[in-house]
Design a protein around this motif. Structure first.
Motif, PDB file in Angstrom:
ATOM      1  N   MET A   1       1.336   2.731  11.047  1.00  4.14           N
ATOM      2  CA  MET A   1       0.085   3.418  11.359  1.00  4.14           C
ATOM      3  C   MET A   1      -1.056   2.421  11.536  1.00  4.14           C
ATOM      4  O   MET A   1      -1.900   2.572  12.424  1.00  4.14           O
ATOM      5  CB  MET A   1      -0.245   4.422  10.255  1.00  4.14           C
ATOM      6  N   GLU A   2      -1.084   1.388  10.686  1.00  5.41           N
ATOM      7  CA  GLU A   2      -2.142   0.388  10.798  1.00  5.41           C
ATOM      8  C   GLU A   2      -2.002  -0.424  12.087  1.00  5.41           C
ATOM      9  O   GLU A   2      -2.997  -0.890  12.637  1.00  5.41           O
ATOM     10  CB  GLU A   2      -2.099  -0.544   9.581  1.00  5.41           C
TER      11      GLU A   2
ATOM     12  N   PRO B   1       0.809  -1.223   0.000  1.00  2.33           N
ATOM     13  CA  PRO B   1       0.000   0.000   0.000  1.00  2.33           C
ATOM     14  C   PRO B   1       0.840   1.271   0.000  1.00  2.33           C
ATOM     15  O   PRO B   1       0.510   2.244  -0.683  1.00  2.33           O
ATOM     16  CB  PRO B   1      -0.832  -0.136   1.281  1.00  2.33           C
ATOM     17  N   GLY B   2       1.926   1.280   0.765  1.00  2.00           N
ATOM     18  CA  GLY B   2       2.779   2.464   0.777  1.00  2.00           C
ATOM     19  C   GLY B   2       3.434   2.711  -0.563  1.00  2.00           C
ATOM     20  O   GLY B   2       3.548   3.860  -1.012  1.00  2.00           O
ATOM     21  N   ASP B   3       3.860   1.647  -1.219  1.00  2.00           N
ATOM     22  CA  ASP B   3       4.468   1.771  -2.548  1.00  2.00           C
ATOM     23  C   ASP B   3       3.449   2.296  -3.545  1.00  2.00           C
ATOM     24  O   ASP B   3       3.743   3.185  -4.354  1.00  2.00           O
ATOM     25  CB  ASP B   3       5.001   0.406  -2.984  1.00  2.00           C
ATOM     26  N   VAL B   4       2.234   1.758  -3.483  1.00  2.00           N
ATOM     27  CA  VAL B   4       1.167   2.223  -4.386  1.00  2.00           C
ATOM     28  C   VAL B   4       0.870   3.698  -4.136  1.00  2.00           C
ATOM     29  O   VAL B   4       0.712   4.488  -5.081  1.00  2.00           O
ATOM     30  CB  VAL B   4      -0.106   1.375  -4.193  1.00  2.00           C
ATOM     31  N   GLY B   5       0.795   4.083  -2.849  1.00  2.00           N
ATOM     32  CA  GLY B   5       0.533   5.484  -2.533  1.00  2.00           C
ATOM     33  C   GLY B   5       1.611   6.402  -3.070  1.00  2.00           C
ATOM     34  O   GLY B   5       1.320   7.490  -3.586  1.00  2.00           O
TER      35      GLY B   5
ATOM     36  N   SER C   1       5.911   2.623   2.764  1.00  2.00           N
ATOM     37  CA  SER C   1       5.313   1.327   3.104  1.00  2.00           C
ATOM     38  C   SER C   1       5.473   1.020   4.583  1.00  2.00           C
ATOM     39  O   SER C   1       4.533   0.580   5.257  1.00  2.00           O
ATOM     40  CB  SER C   1       5.957   0.216   2.260  1.00  2.00           C
ATOM     41  N   ARG C   2       6.668   1.248   5.105  1.00  2.00           N
ATOM     42  CA  ARG C   2       6.898   0.971   6.518  1.00  2.00           C
ATOM     43  C   ARG C   2       6.076   1.891   7.417  1.00  2.00           C
ATOM     44  O   ARG C   2       5.569   1.470   8.461  1.00  2.00           O
ATOM     45  CB  ARG C   2       8.382   1.119   6.835  1.00  2.00           C
ATOM     46  N   LEU C   3       5.945   3.140   7.008  1.00  2.00           N
ATOM     47  CA  LEU C   3       5.161   4.086   7.802  1.00  2.00           C
ATOM     48  C   LEU C   3       3.689   3.682   7.833  1.00  2.00           C
ATOM     49  O   LEU C   3       3.038   3.728   8.888  1.00  2.00           O
ATOM     50  CB  LEU C   3       5.311   5.499   7.227  1.00  2.00           C
TER      51      LEU C   3
END
Length: 592
Positions: A208-209, A119-123, A202-204
């Protein structure tokens, strides 16, 4: 049985703007035209100004030449303003288009093919990378126009004095080499920088999740170090990019003054010999500066290089393989018979599912059970054609799923997931969203069937409450996802762990409503609780991606390994073997 390998259709990307989904070449063309016109005005100015100066020094009437000089200056300023305006519009249009196309490709793509992108990469690809890629068309246009100025200046300089032009021309290859080295080295640095950016994002997002878990475990400091660990590499890469940019500017900053100085010296010699007028010397010096301005293209070149790397990253989402649909429909009033023939699914060269000859009778409920990683969700995805098997076929009422039209497939096969995505509309809009047209009464019926009516009534505006304003628990969120699946249920409903957040009593009520209030059809349920398996008409038991057994829960319960799936001991659990009924709940106290 002979099997046929089926592959998702590759979504071929067309040139930007060629398919009508982008702004097209017009915005960049406007930037190019305005930039070229501004460059032409800049090139014409020294010649006009030099001629005006010569006329004034001779004591004659300068006529319209001073006015023409002023007009060229004002025109250049106005054209530069228009260039800035059209550049902003071009960047905004292309960024929106690239972002939309990448997002569409992501949503239309086969879910399994999007799995490698976190998800972080996609964002990162949809935000930072899309913005950099959206700025590339205008940057390319401005870069092309920036080369018009030195080329035009060199031509005009040759017209003023060939010797000065030859002096400037001799120094241009050194500037070209500076830009070439800058473009080559920057490309590699930009790609690495964008990769590390995505890694940190991605790690962030993961942190958060899992914020509650991190706080409860007291691992905030460790998690902070994990998220920021790539920051040192990012800083080094950023420093290298700035160093490359600064080195290119520094080198051109040294070469340009030397080139202008040499041109001035040659022009002074030509002036002393009477071969060049004062106005001609003024024009020659100015043209030497403009011709050497090719070294100032480093900033634009850097933007083009960044945009090219960013476009490759957004294209990866845009080109995700999409499912191809066929021309067939389903036979009318079919019972929903589901059959898997020679199905084989591979991931990274490893077989994760092999199912052959398994039939799910129409109108009945089949539970899929197995340990974590046994292939339950893969089977559910194949059964509803979220993915295609690498080998074999899945048939619904005798028709292969890959030969169905999109409308036939999605109206007759519905899904309910453990973590449904409901969007940001109202509760009613979330339940009604889907391939079928659902009336308000059908929405209310589906909400009741999913056991969600009580908490929906307590919301500030009931069914019309916006979801962002509705403080929903995990179980309530899951029940609304079930309601949407119930509202759009066709002849096959696939429930992938869709009741995991419900308590036992609510789960029982939902099951009863599913049998009585929802459109009759075939149910394929990924189950983790013995109560769900016990209420099913049959159970498919998976182990290491293969079918270990198919049969009623009460018969499979005789095996200790089957009981162990649900945490029951070798003695048959607390209540012994579980009685089985084809329809309805188990008798009181009979659940394992």
């Amino acid at each position: 049985m002979r099997t046929t390998k089926t592959r998702p259709r590759q979504a071929h990307a067309v040139p930007d703007g060629a398919d009508g989904t982008g702004p097209g070449p017009a915005p960049a063309l406007l930037v190019l035209l305005c930039s070229v016109a501004a460059a032409a005005a800049a090139v014409a100015q020294p010649l006009v100004l030099g001629h005006t100066l010569d006329l004034l020094l001779r004591g004659g009437d300068a006529g319209h030449w001073p006015a023409l000089s002023a007009a060229l200056l004002v025109g250049e300023v106005l054209l530069d303003s228009l260039t800035a305006l059209f550049t902003g519009r071009c960047n905004a249009g292309w960024t929106a288009s690239i972002r939309s196309r990448a997002f569409t490709g992501l949503l239309r793509g086969v879910p399994d093919r999007a799995r490698p992108y976190s998800p972080g990469d996609v964002g990162t690809r949809l935000t930072l990378n899309a913005a950099d890629a959206g700025g590339a068309p205008a940057a390319r246009a401005a870069l092309a126009a920036s080369l018009v100025t030195p080329a035009g200046a060199l031509v005009a300089l040759a017209f003023v004095d060939l010797w000065v032009a030859a002096c400037v021309l001799a120094g241009l290859p050194a500037l070209a080499l500076v830009l070439r080295a800058f473009a080559r080295d920057t490309g590699a640095s930009v790609a690495a920088y964008q990769r590390v950016q995505a890694q940190i994002a991605s790690r962030l997002l993961e942190a958060m999740e899992g914020a509650a878990t991190i706080a409860a475990a007291g691992t905030v400091a460790r998690e902070r170090r994990r998220v920021l660990a790539p920051l040192a590499e990012l800083g080094a890469l950023g420093g290298r990019m700035w160093a490359l940019h600064g080195r290119a500017l520094a080198r051109s900053g040294v070469l340009v003054p030397l080139l202008v100085l040499a041109a001035t010296a040659v022009g002074g010699v030509r002036l002393a010999s009477g071969s060049l007028s004062v106005g001609g010397l003024l024009a020659a010096c100015r043209y030497a500066q403009l011709a050497a301005g090719v070294g100032g293209a480093a900033t634009l070149l850097g933007a083009v290089v960044r945009g090219r790397g960013a476009r490759e990253r957004t294209l990866a989402l845009e080109r995700l393989p999409a499912l191809a649909y066929g021309p067939c429909g389903l036979p009318p009033d079919g019972p929903g018979d589901l059959e898997l023939r020679g199905v084989r699914v591979l991931r990274d060269g490893r077989e994760v599912l092999r199912v052959d000859g398994v039939r799910v009778p129409g109108g009945r409920t089949t539970a899929v059970v197995g340990r974590s990683g046994a292939g339950k969700s893969v089977l559910a995805a194949v059964a509803g054609r979220l993915i295609d098997p690498d080998e074999g076929h899945v048939l619904l009422d005798g028709v292969r799923l890959d030969r169905l039209t999109r409308e036939a497939l999605r109206t007759e096969v519905a899904f309910a997931f453990e973590r449904p995505v409901l969007g940001e509309g109202t509760v009613a809009e979330a339940v009604a969203a889907g391939p079928r047209r659902v009336s308000p009464e059908q929405v209310r019926q589906a909400v009741r069937a999913a056991g969600a009516e009580a908490f929906v009534r307590r919301l500030p505006r009931g069914h019309d409450t916006p979801l962002p304003s509705a403080p929903l628990s995990g179980g309530e969120h899951q029940r609304l996802g079930l309601a949407r699946a119930f509202a759009h249920a066709g002849r096959l409903l696939v429930m992938d762990d869709a009741t995991s957040s419900l308590d036992t009593a609510t789960e029982y009520e939902v099951d009863r409503a599913l049998r009585r209030s929802v459109r009759p059809g075939t149910r394929l349920v990924v189950a983790h609780r013995p109560s769900v398996a016990a209420r099913a008409d049959q159970v498919v038991w998976l182990e290491d991606g293969r079918v270990r057994a198919v049969g009623p829960h009460r018969e499979l319960w005789q095996e200790a390994r089957y009981r162990a799936l649900f945490g029951a001991g070798g003695d048959g659990g607390h209540g012994g073997p579980v009685p089985h009924r084809e329809h309805g709940p188990l008798p009181e106290g009979a659940r394992p």
